[in-house]
Design a protein around this motif. Structure first.
Motif, PDB file in Angstrom:
ATOM      1  N   ILE A 260      29.367   4.488  20.259  1.00  0.00           N
ATOM      2  CA  ILE A 260      27.935   4.678  20.438  1.00  0.00           C
ATOM      3  C   ILE A 260      27.404   3.509  21.256  1.00  0.00           C
ATOM      4  O   ILE A 260      27.586   2.347  20.885  1.00  0.00           O
ATOM      5  CB  ILE A 260      27.203   4.773  19.087  1.00  0.00           C
ATOM      6  CG1 ILE A 260      27.729   5.971  18.298  1.00  0.00           C
ATOM      7  CG2 ILE A 260      25.701   4.875  19.292  1.00  0.00           C
ATOM      8  CD1 ILE A 260      27.140   6.113  16.918  1.00  0.00           C
ATOM      9  N   ILE A 261      26.777   3.823  22.380  1.00  0.00           N
ATOM     10  CA  ILE A 261      26.222   2.793  23.272  1.00  0.00           C
ATOM     11  C   ILE A 261      24.703   2.877  23.204  1.00  0.00           C
ATOM     12  O   ILE A 261      24.118   3.913  23.538  1.00  0.00           O
ATOM     13  CB  ILE A 261      26.692   3.001  24.722  1.00  0.00           C
ATOM     14  CG1 ILE A 261      28.224   3.041  24.792  1.00  0.00           C
ATOM     15  CG2 ILE A 261      26.142   1.892  25.615  1.00  0.00           C
ATOM     16  CD1 ILE A 261      28.762   3.381  26.185  1.00  0.00           C
TER      17      ILE A 261
ATOM     18  N   TRP B  29      21.497   1.684  24.843  1.00  0.00           N
ATOM     19  CA  TRP B  29      21.076   1.118  26.132  1.00  0.00           C
ATOM     20  C   TRP B  29      19.693   0.501  25.987  1.00  0.00           C
ATOM     21  O   TRP B  29      18.725   1.185  25.702  1.00  0.00           O
ATOM     22  CB  TRP B  29      21.045   2.217  27.199  1.00  0.00           C
ATOM     23  CG  TRP B  29      22.389   2.794  27.507  1.00  0.00           C
ATOM     24  CD1 TRP B  29      22.972   3.890  26.942  1.00  0.00           C
ATOM     25  CD2 TRP B  29      23.331   2.290  28.460  1.00  0.00           C
ATOM     26  NE1 TRP B  29      24.211   4.100  27.474  1.00  0.00           N
ATOM     27  CE2 TRP B  29      24.455   3.144  28.417  1.00  0.00           C
ATOM     28  CE3 TRP B  29      23.322   1.211  29.350  1.00  0.00           C
ATOM     29  CZ2 TRP B  29      25.576   2.947  29.218  1.00  0.00           C
ATOM     30  CZ3 TRP B  29      24.433   1.023  30.157  1.00  0.00           C
ATOM     31  CH2 TRP B  29      25.539   1.872  30.092  1.00  0.00           C
TER      32      TRP B  29
ATOM     33  N   ARG C 210      21.521   4.482  32.348  1.00  0.00           N
ATOM     34  CA  ARG C 210      22.906   4.169  32.025  1.00  0.00           C
ATOM     35  C   ARG C 210      23.629   3.638  33.260  1.00  0.00           C
ATOM     36  O   ARG C 210      23.282   3.974  34.395  1.00  0.00           O
ATOM     37  CB  ARG C 210      23.636   5.427  31.558  1.00  0.00           C
ATOM     38  CG  ARG C 210      23.039   6.135  30.367  1.00  0.00           C
ATOM     39  CD  ARG C 210      23.865   7.388  30.073  1.00  0.00           C
ATOM     40  NE  ARG C 210      23.196   8.276  29.142  1.00  0.00           N
ATOM     41  CZ  ARG C 210      23.638   9.484  28.824  1.00  0.00           C
ATOM     42  NH1 ARG C 210      24.741   9.958  29.407  1.00  0.00           N
ATOM     43  NH2 ARG C 210      22.987  10.235  27.958  1.00  0.00           N
TER      44      ARG C 210
ATOM     45  N   VAL D 169      31.930   9.585  23.398  1.00  0.00           N
ATOM     46  CA  VAL D 169      30.915   8.561  23.652  1.00  0.00           C
ATOM     47  C   VAL D 169      29.537   9.182  23.453  1.00  0.00           C
ATOM     48  O   VAL D 169      29.259  10.272  23.961  1.00  0.00           O
ATOM     49  CB  VAL D 169      31.022   7.990  25.078  1.00  0.00           C
ATOM     50  CG1 VAL D 169      29.965   6.903  25.293  1.00  0.00           C
ATOM     51  CG2 VAL D 169      32.421   7.436  25.325  1.00  0.00           C
ATOM     52  N   ARG D 170      28.683   8.476  22.725  1.00  0.00           N
ATOM     53  CA  ARG D 170      27.304   8.908  22.514  1.00  0.00           C
ATOM     54  C   ARG D 170      26.386   7.829  23.075  1.00  0.00           C
ATOM     55  O   ARG D 170      26.602   6.634  22.853  1.00  0.00           O
ATOM     56  CB  ARG D 170      27.030   9.151  21.036  1.00  0.00           C
ATOM     57  CG  ARG D 170      27.960  10.200  20.444  1.00  0.00           C
ATOM     58  CD  ARG D 170      27.866  10.272  18.940  1.00  0.00           C
ATOM     59  NE  ARG D 170      26.557  10.770  18.522  1.00  0.00           N
ATOM     60  CZ  ARG D 170      26.169  10.793  17.243  1.00  0.00           C
ATOM     61  NH1 ARG D 170      26.957  10.331  16.288  1.00  0.00           N
ATOM     62  NH2 ARG D 170      24.987  11.276  16.921  1.00  0.00           N
ATOM     63  N   HIS D 171      25.360   8.241  23.806  1.00  0.00           N
ATOM     64  CA  HIS D 171      24.447   7.324  24.469  1.00  0.00           C
ATOM     65  C   HIS D 171      23.057   7.420  23.843  1.00  0.00           C
ATOM     66  O   HIS D 171      22.537   8.519  23.610  1.00  0.00           O
ATOM     67  CB  HIS D 171      24.343   7.659  25.964  1.00  0.00           C
ATOM     68  CG  HIS D 171      25.637   7.554  26.698  1.00  0.00           C
ATOM     69  ND1 HIS D 171      26.096   6.377  27.246  1.00  0.00           N
ATOM     70  CD2 HIS D 171      26.595   8.495  26.969  1.00  0.00           C
ATOM     71  CE1 HIS D 171      27.259   6.589  27.836  1.00  0.00           C
ATOM     72  NE2 HIS D 171      27.581   7.861  27.682  1.00  0.00           N
TER      73      HIS D 171
ATOM     74  N   HIS E  40      19.011   5.606  24.153  1.00  0.00           N
ATOM     75  CA  HIS E  40      18.098   4.715  24.854  1.00  0.00           C
ATOM     76  C   HIS E  40      17.162   4.095  23.832  1.00  0.00           C
ATOM     77  O   HIS E  40      16.540   4.799  23.035  1.00  0.00           O
ATOM     78  CB  HIS E  40      17.292   5.457  25.919  1.00  0.00           C
ATOM     79  CG  HIS E  40      16.238   4.595  26.567  1.00  0.00           C
ATOM     80  ND1 HIS E  40      14.902   4.915  26.549  1.00  0.00           N
ATOM     81  CD2 HIS E  40      16.337   3.405  27.206  1.00  0.00           C
ATOM     82  CE1 HIS E  40      14.225   3.972  27.175  1.00  0.00           C
ATOM     83  NE2 HIS E  40      15.066   3.046  27.578  1.00  0.00           N
TER      84      HIS E  40
END
Length: 294
Positions: free
Chosen positions: A42-43, A45, A50, A61-63, A65
């Protein structure tokens, strides 16, 4: 939680990003070499967009904000933890490259006992990973922070001081994170939010352990000594910490600020008295491009 073919559970790995896309790519390459892949990355940001051209880390991968002020560190960790689906959370700083056994070592620790788990971090000199990601080479190049212990080759080592938690690499059960409400988002900007979390976890009865084999490599970046660029949030967060816990945190930095003539403070003082903020030239002069440790 997911499992590898041998049945071992995989944790959620969480990282925060503002800039430093090259560092993130190296972190993701490191995850792709894990002996036990994580369930997910999990990123969070802390920027509008991105980074492009991200490599495959060997797991979904999970993004996310995370809006707000430039460094919403506590909020970003909370949003990432809320999105995580595994029972074990592994927090990894974007500057860190995980060694191949990091995920497996944290999973083994969590299978052994309940706790807050701290991994070893070796600090790399400038340019160490420009074209080199071989763990054996990184082991030779990396240096132990002078304030951190040398870990045994195997097993867990109890740590009586929960304040040894630094945000570079640590793991804990998701249930323990939720039980204390995660990080306090009133700690705004840089400094103190990790120590506050550690103190609340300790008060909840969660023991702390160093984990052999959960090694990460900190990719070099210039640091300020002292961190004058974070002067205002460090003071504000130190005051908040003392109001809650009855003692100061970040005393090393506060002592450096005092020595620079910026504050009137000592370890037994009930308050910090501001003498003056640092000037732009003082902040610039504090930058140490080749220093490994802040």
């Amino acid at each position: 939680m997911s499992a590898d073919p041998g049945g071992a559970p995989g944790p959620s790995v969480l990282t925060l990003v503002r800039g430093r896309a090259d560092r993130l790519r190296n972190l993701m390459h490191g995850l792709a070499r894990q002996t036990l892949p994580p369930r997910e990355l999990i990123i969070a940001w802390m920027q509008p967009d991105r980074a492009p051209d991200l490599p495959d880390p060997g797991c979904p991968v999970r993004h996310l904000h995370v809006p707000g002020e430039p460094m919403p560190l506590a909020a970003a960790r909370n949003r990432a933890a809320e999105a995580a689906s595994a029972d074990l959370l592994v927090f990894l700083d974007v500057d860190c490259i995980p060694s191949p056994g990091l995920v497996a070592a944290y999973v083994q620790a969590a299978a052994t006992t309940r706790g807050l788990f701290l991994g070893e971090v070796l600090y790399l000199p400038p340019g160490a990973v420009a074209n080199e990601r071989d763990p054996a080479m990184l082991d030779r190049l990396g240096q132990i922070h002078p304030a951190r212990p040398v870990l045994p080759e195997a097993g867990l080592r109890p740590e009586p001081d929960a304040g040894q938690l630094w945000g570079l690499s640590f793991a804990l059960p998701a249930a323990s994170w939720r039980a204390v409400g995660g990080m306090d988002e009133a700690f705004v900007g840089y400094g103190g939010e990790e120590t506050d979390l550690a103190a609340r976890l300790a008060a909840s009865g969660l023991p702390v352990f160093w984990v052999a084999g959960a090694r990460a490599y900190h990719q070099h970046h210039p640091v300020h000594v002292p961190p004058l660029q974070h002067f205002a949030p460090i003071l504000a967060n130190a005051r908040r910490f003392r109001a809650r816990h009855g003692r100061w945190c970040m005393t090393y930095w506060l002592d450096q600020f005092r020595a620079a003539g910026l504050i009137d403070w000592h370890a037994d003082a009930p308050a910090i008295r501001l003498i003056r903020p640092p000037t732009a030239s003082e902040i610039a002069a504090a930058l140490r491009p080749d220093a490994l440790f802040s």
